[in-house]
Design a protein around this motif. Structure first.
Motif, PDB file in Angstrom:
ATOM      1  N   TYR A 185       0.689  -1.280   0.009  1.00 28.60           N
ATOM      2  CA  TYR A 185       0.187   0.022  -0.067  1.00 28.60           C
ATOM      3  C   TYR A 185       0.901   1.278  -0.120  1.00 28.60           C
ATOM      4  O   TYR A 185       0.294   2.335  -0.409  1.00 28.60           O
ATOM      5  CB  TYR A 185      -1.081  -0.033   1.135  1.00 28.60           C
ATOM      6  N   ALA A 188       1.408   1.496  -3.594  1.00 29.81           N
ATOM      7  CA  ALA A 188       0.146   2.000  -4.466  1.00 29.81           C
ATOM      8  C   ALA A 188      -0.139   3.649  -4.030  1.00 29.81           C
ATOM      9  O   ALA A 188      -0.413   4.267  -4.836  1.00 29.81           O
ATOM     10  CB  ALA A 188      -0.880   1.131  -3.639  1.00 29.81           C
ATOM     11  N   PRO A 206       0.392   5.948  11.274  1.00 31.00           N
ATOM     12  CA  PRO A 206      -0.904   5.298  12.067  1.00 31.00           C
ATOM     13  C   PRO A 206      -0.391   3.735  11.976  1.00 31.00           C
ATOM     14  O   PRO A 206      -1.038   3.187  12.915  1.00 31.00           O
ATOM     15  CB  PRO A 206      -1.790   5.629  10.740  1.00 31.00           C
ATOM     16  N   ASN A 207       0.479   3.369  10.793  1.00 29.93           N
ATOM     17  CA  ASN A 207       0.513   1.741  10.826  1.00 29.93           C
ATOM     18  C   ASN A 207       1.497   1.548  11.990  1.00 29.93           C
ATOM     19  O   ASN A 207       1.704   0.232  12.135  1.00 29.93           O
ATOM     20  CB  ASN A 207       0.871   1.101   9.440  1.00 29.93           C
ATOM     21  N   ASP A 288      -6.164  -1.192  17.258  1.00 27.16           N
ATOM     22  CA  ASP A 288      -5.803  -1.968  15.948  1.00 27.16           C
ATOM     23  C   ASP A 288      -7.244  -2.497  15.397  1.00 27.16           C
ATOM     24  O   ASP A 288      -7.564  -3.401  15.988  1.00 27.16           O
ATOM     25  CB  ASP A 288      -4.734  -3.237  16.273  1.00 27.16           C
ATOM     26  N   PRO A 289      -7.843  -1.904  14.696  1.00 30.98           N
ATOM     27  CA  PRO A 289      -9.227  -2.245  13.918  1.00 30.98           C
ATOM     28  C   PRO A 289      -9.260  -3.354  13.414  1.00 30.98           C
ATOM     29  O   PRO A 289     -10.052  -4.187  13.448  1.00 30.98           O
ATOM     30  CB  PRO A 289      -9.516  -0.994  13.260  1.00 30.98           C
ATOM     31  N   SER A 290      -8.092  -3.803  12.734  1.00 31.89           N
ATOM     32  CA  SER A 290      -7.895  -5.229  12.328  1.00 31.89           C
ATOM     33  C   SER A 290      -8.099  -6.317  12.897  1.00 31.89           C
ATOM     34  O   SER A 290      -8.259  -7.307  12.691  1.00 31.89           O
ATOM     35  CB  SER A 290      -6.723  -5.053  10.965  1.00 31.89           C
ATOM     36  N   SER A 293     -12.310  -7.441  14.452  1.00 35.16           N
ATOM     37  CA  SER A 293     -13.256  -8.463  14.008  1.00 35.16           C
ATOM     38  C   SER A 293     -12.451  -8.983  12.948  1.00 35.16           C
ATOM     39  O   SER A 293     -11.704  -8.449  12.001  1.00 35.16           O
ATOM     40  CB  SER A 293     -14.539  -7.703  13.282  1.00 35.16           C
ATOM     41  N   ARG A 295     -11.404 -10.957   9.358  1.00 28.80           N
ATOM     42  CA  ARG A 295     -11.774 -11.030   7.938  1.00 28.80           C
ATOM     43  C   ARG A 295     -12.352 -12.269   7.599  1.00 28.80           C
ATOM     44  O   ARG A 295     -11.709 -13.324   7.987  1.00 28.80           O
ATOM     45  CB  ARG A 295     -11.089 -10.196   7.403  1.00 28.80           C
TER      46      ARG A 295
ATOM     47  N   LEU B 101      -5.998  -6.422  -1.448  1.00 29.54           N
ATOM     48  CA  LEU B 101      -6.161  -6.526   0.149  1.00 29.54           C
ATOM     49  C   LEU B 101      -4.675  -5.553   0.793  1.00 29.54           C
ATOM     50  O   LEU B 101      -4.527  -5.096   1.868  1.00 29.54           O
ATOM     51  CB  LEU B 101      -5.880  -7.731   0.521  1.00 29.54           C
ATOM     52  N   LEU B 104      -4.077  -1.567  -0.251  1.00 30.74           N
ATOM     53  CA  LEU B 104      -4.702  -0.561   0.512  1.00 30.74           C
ATOM     54  C   LEU B 104      -4.441  -0.568   2.001  1.00 30.74           C
ATOM     55  O   LEU B 104      -4.063  -1.604   2.439  1.00 30.74           O
ATOM     56  CB  LEU B 104      -6.296  -0.823   0.239  1.00 30.74           C
ATOM     57  N   PRO B 106      -4.311  -0.853   5.533  1.00 26.40           N
ATOM     58  CA  PRO B 106      -5.485  -1.648   6.452  1.00 26.40           C
ATOM     59  C   PRO B 106      -6.028  -0.591   7.520  1.00 26.40           C
ATOM     60  O   PRO B 106      -7.043  -0.926   7.971  1.00 26.40           O
ATOM     61  CB  PRO B 106      -4.550  -2.779   7.086  1.00 26.40           C
ATOM     62  N   LEU B 107      -5.445   0.379   7.914  1.00 27.45           N
ATOM     63  CA  LEU B 107      -5.777   0.962   9.296  1.00 27.45           C
ATOM     64  C   LEU B 107      -6.625   2.457   8.869  1.00 27.45           C
ATOM     65  O   LEU B 107      -6.501   3.384   9.864  1.00 27.45           O
ATOM     66  CB  LEU B 107      -4.505   1.328  10.123  1.00 27.45           C
ATOM     67  N   HIS B 154     -10.793  -4.587   5.670  1.00 28.31           N
ATOM     68  CA  HIS B 154     -10.891  -6.232   6.028  1.00 28.31           C
ATOM     69  C   HIS B 154     -12.474  -6.474   6.197  1.00 28.31           C
ATOM     70  O   HIS B 154     -12.960  -7.339   6.273  1.00 28.31           O
ATOM     71  CB  HIS B 154     -10.383  -6.331   7.417  1.00 28.31           C
ATOM     72  N   GLU B 155     -13.385  -5.337   6.136  1.00 22.95           N
ATOM     73  CA  GLU B 155     -14.710  -5.565   6.260  1.00 22.95           C
ATOM     74  C   GLU B 155     -15.338  -5.581   4.947  1.00 22.95           C
ATOM     75  O   GLU B 155     -16.654  -5.694   4.763  1.00 22.95           O
ATOM     76  CB  GLU B 155     -15.210  -4.118   7.119  1.00 22.95           C
TER      77      GLU B 155
END
Lengths: 295, 280
Positions: A185, A188, A206-207, A288-290, A293, A295, B101, B104, B106-107, B154-155
Motif C-alpha cells: 500500500y 500504491a 498510523p501503521n 488495532d481495528p483489524s 473483527s 476478516r 488487500l 490498500l 489496513p488502518l 478487512h470489512e
C-alpha cells in the motif's frame, strides 16, 4: 530492575504478543477492566493528592513511627510525618515519571527509528549500531551521570529513564517502520503522487503506532520501577517530595519496628505495575481495528 | 476516442533495461502509448511485465536500476524518481495492482483513502470533498457508498476492494492508467465485472490504459494493441486482432494456441450469464 535489557525484553515480548492470534473476547476485556481499575485507583489517588492530602507533608506532629490510627491511617515515619500523605504524593510522582519518561522515549525514539527506516542502508546501519550500544548502556550508570550533571531530582530520573528507553523504542520503530515501508500500500499510495513527508503522516505513523502502544504502556510500568530503583539507591529526591522507592529506602532501617512503612509503598508499586501491564494487554485490541473483527 | 495528432506520446519507453547488480532482468523494451490508447502487455511470470510497469512509475524497488528512456508526460522517470516523479505520479500516470488487500492501507477507512488523492490533485475540501468521495465510490459501482466509505478494507470483499483501488486511481484523473494483473487475485465471476469497469471508466474519461496480464483472454478483451514479453524482452508488438490471427513469433503462436486449447475445453457460455459480487 533498572537494567535496560529488561525494558528491551518487555518490548520484544510485546512484538511477539502483537503477532499472536487473538484470544477469546472475554479474556481480553477482563484484562482491560482489571487493569483500568487498578491503574485508575493510582491515577485517582494522584489526582486527589493535587488538591487534598490529610496533612501537610512537612508536618511532624504525629509522634515517631506511630502505628495506624484514626488520625494517621497508615501510621507515621521516623520524624512523625503522615505516611498516607507521602503515599499519595508518591502516586503523583509515579504517574509523572511514567508520562515524562515515555514522552521522552516516544519523541526521541520514534524520530530516530523513522529516520533509520527511511534512510539509505548506510545511515540505517550506522544508526542501528549506535542504538545497540545505547541499549547495552546501563540505565543506572546513565542516571548517575545525569545526577552528577543536574543533581539528584525527579527530573534527572525521568530524563535518564526516558533516554534509556528511547533507544529501545527507536529500534522497535525502525523494525516496524521498515516493514510498513515495504508494504504494497506504500507503493500504491506513491502511484497516486504521495510525497515522502505525506507518506509518513498518512500511512507510516498510523501503521507503526498500534505496535508501539503496548510497548509504551509496558515502558510506563518499567519506568516507575526504574525510578523506584534509582530512588532506593538514593538518586531520587528525599521526603517530603519522595517517590515510593525513596520511601522504601527511608523505611529500610526501621522495617522490623514499623513494617508498614516498607510494605505499603511496595504494594502500591505492585498495583501500579500489574495494573498498567493488564491495561497494556487490553489496549492492543482497542487501537488495532483489524484485530477487532476477523476478516 | 480522440487522438491528439502530432503531440508527444503520453508514455515513451525505448531501450528500457532493468538491472539487479550485474543481472539483467529486463532488456530492451520499447513501448509508446498515445492519449486514449489501450495497450496490453502479456507474458508469463518473470517475463518483466511488472518491472516495466514499475519503471514507468519510477518506483522500482531499491536495489534495482533502470536505464534507457522512460518518458511519461515528458518527464524522465528513469532519473526523475524524486520530486519530479511525485508530480507525474497521480496526475499523469497512476496504477492499480494485483492484490487489493495489500495495496490498500489496513488502518485507514476507505473514504479517507479516496479523499487524499482528491485533495491533492483536485484541491477539494469539506462538503465538496465528501460528495466527491461518495461520487467516486458510486462511479465504480459500489453499492451503498456511505457504508463503504466508513469501512476498513478487512470489512469488504475482494472485488469491492479492487473497485476501491480503481476508485482511488480514477480520483487522481490521470491521463494513463497502469493496471498490473488487476483481476488475477479475484474470483472468475468478479473478474468480468472489474474488466467491464476498467473498460468503461477508461473509455468515458478518454484515458489511456496499459493492462498487464498473463491471461491472453483478458488482454484481448479490452485492449487494441499488445506487447508480448518473455524473459525480460519485448518479442512482439501489434494490434490484438493481428496477434491473435497471425502471430509472428513462435512464442506468441504458442501462447495463442494454448489459450485457444483452454477455451476449447470449456462448453460455450450461456448468453447473459450473471456475474455476481457479494459482500464479504
Amino acid at each position: 530492575m533498572s537494567d535496560p535489557r529488561i525494558l528491551g525484553a518487555d518490548a520484544g515480548t510485546a512484538v511477539r504478543e502483537a503477532q499472536r492470534p487473538p484470544r477469546p473476547r472475554g479474556v481480553r476485556s477482563i484484562n482491560l477492566v482489571a487493569g483500568a481499575v487498578l491503574f485508575g485507583v493510582i491515577v485517582l489517588t494522584a489526582l486527589v493528592s493535587l488538591v487534598y492530602t490529610p496533612y501537610d507533608p512537612a508536618e511532624t506532629t504525629g509522634g515517631r513511627l506511630s502505628p495506624p490510627s484514626a488520625e494517621h491511617p497508615a501510621g507515621t515515619d521516623v520524624l512523625g510525618r503522615d505516611l498516607l500523605t507521602f503515599l499519595m504524593i508518591g502516586a503523583r510522582l509515579a504517574i509523572a515519571v511514567g508520562i515524562g519518561s515515555v514522552a521522552i522515549s516516544a519523541v526521541l525514539g520514534v524520530t530516530i527509528g523513522l529516520v533509520a527506516a527511511f534512510a539509505s542502508r548506510w545511515v540505517d546501519d550506522a544508526v542501528s549500531s549506535l542504538l545497540d550500544i545505547a541499549i547495552a548502556f546501563p540505565t543506572v550508570l546513565l542516571a548517575m551521570l545525569i545526577v552528577a550533571w543536574r543533581g539528584a531530582s525527579l527530573e534527572s530520573a525521568i530524563l535518564a529513564i526516558g533516554l534509556a528507553g528511547s533507544a529501545v523504542v527507536a529500534r522497535l520503530t525502525r523494525i516496524v517502520g521498515t516493514r510498513v515501508l515495504s508494504e504494497a500500500y506504500i507503493t500504491a499510495s506513491r502511484t497516486a503522487g504521495t510525497t515522502t513527508a505525506r507518506m509518513l503522516v498518512l500511512h507510516v505513523l498510523p501503521n507503526v503506532w498500534p505496535t508501539l502502544v503496548v510497548p509504551f504502556a509496558l515502558q510506563f510500568g518499567g519506568a516507575v520501577v526504574a525510578e523506584a530503583s534509582l530512588s532506593y539507591l538514593g538518586l531520587g529526591s528525599p521526603p517530603p517530595n519522595a517517590s515510593w522507592g525513596r520511601l522504601l529506602q527511608e523505611a529500610q532501617s526501621t522495617v522490623l519496628v514499623a513494617p508498614l512503612g516498607a510494605v505499603l509503598p511496595g504494594v502500591l508499586l505492585v498495583v501500579t505495575i500489574v495494573g498498567i501491564n493488564l491495561l497494556a494487554d487490553g489496549l492492543r485490541d482497542v487501537v488495532d481495528p483489524s484485530s477487532r473483527s476477523g476478516r | 476516442m480522440s487522438r491528439v495528432q502530432g503531440a508527444a506520446p503520453l508514455v515513451e519507453v525505448s531501450g528500457l533495461r532493468v538491472h539487479d547488480g550485474d543481472r539483467e532482468l529486463v532488456g530492451a523494451v520499447d513501448l509508446r502509448v498515445e492519449p486514449g490508447d489501450r495497450v496490453g502487455i502479456i507474458g508469463e511470470s518473470g517475463s518483466g511485465k511488472s518491472l516495466t510497469a514499475l519503471s514507468m512509475l519510477g518506483l522500482l524497488p531499491h536495489p534495482l536500476r533502470a536505464s534507457g528512456t522512460v518518458l511519461v508526460g515528458g518527464t524522465d522517470m528513469v532519473s526523475g524518481a524524486g520530486r519530479a516523479g511525485d508530480r507525474v505520479r497521480g496526475s499523469t500516470v497512476t496504477a492499480v495492482f494485483q492484490e487489493p488487500l495489500t495495496s490498500l492501507d489496513p488502518l485507514m477507512s476507505v473514504g479517507r483513502q479516496i479523499a487524499w488523492p482528491l485533495t491533492r490533485h483536485r484541491g477539494l475540501r469539506g462538503r465538496e470533498l465528501r460528495t466527491a468521495v461518495l461520487d467516486a465510490l458510486s462511479d465504480v459501482r459500489l453499492p451503498d457508498p456511505e457504508r463503504v466509505a466508513r469501512s476498513y478494507i478487512h470489512e469488504i470483499s475482494g472485488g469491492q476492494r479492487q473497485r476501491v483501488a480503481i476508485a482511488i486511481a480514477l480520483a487522481c484523473r490521470p491521463r494513463v492508467l497502469l493496471a498490473d494483473e488487476p483481476t488475477t487475485a479475484l474470483d472468475v465471476t468478479v473478474q468480468a465485472g472489474i474488466l467491464d469497469l476498467l473498460d468503461t471508466a477508461v473509455r468515458e474519461r478518454g484515458m489511456a490504459l496499459v493492462l498487464i496480464s498473463h491471461d491472453l483472454a483478458v488482454v484481448s478483451r479490452i485492449t487494441d494493441r499488445v506487447l508480448v514479453m518473455r524473459n525480460g524482452r519485448g518479442i512482439e508488438q501489434g494490434p490484438v486482432a493481428r496477434i491473435l490471427t497471425a502471430p509472428a513469433d513462435p512464442y506468441t503462436e504458442q501462447l495463442v494456441a494454448s489459450a485457444r486449447a483452454l477455451e476449447a475445453h470449456l462448453p460455450p457460455a450461456p448468453a447473459g450469464s450473471p456475474s455476481g459480487e457479494g459482500p464479504a
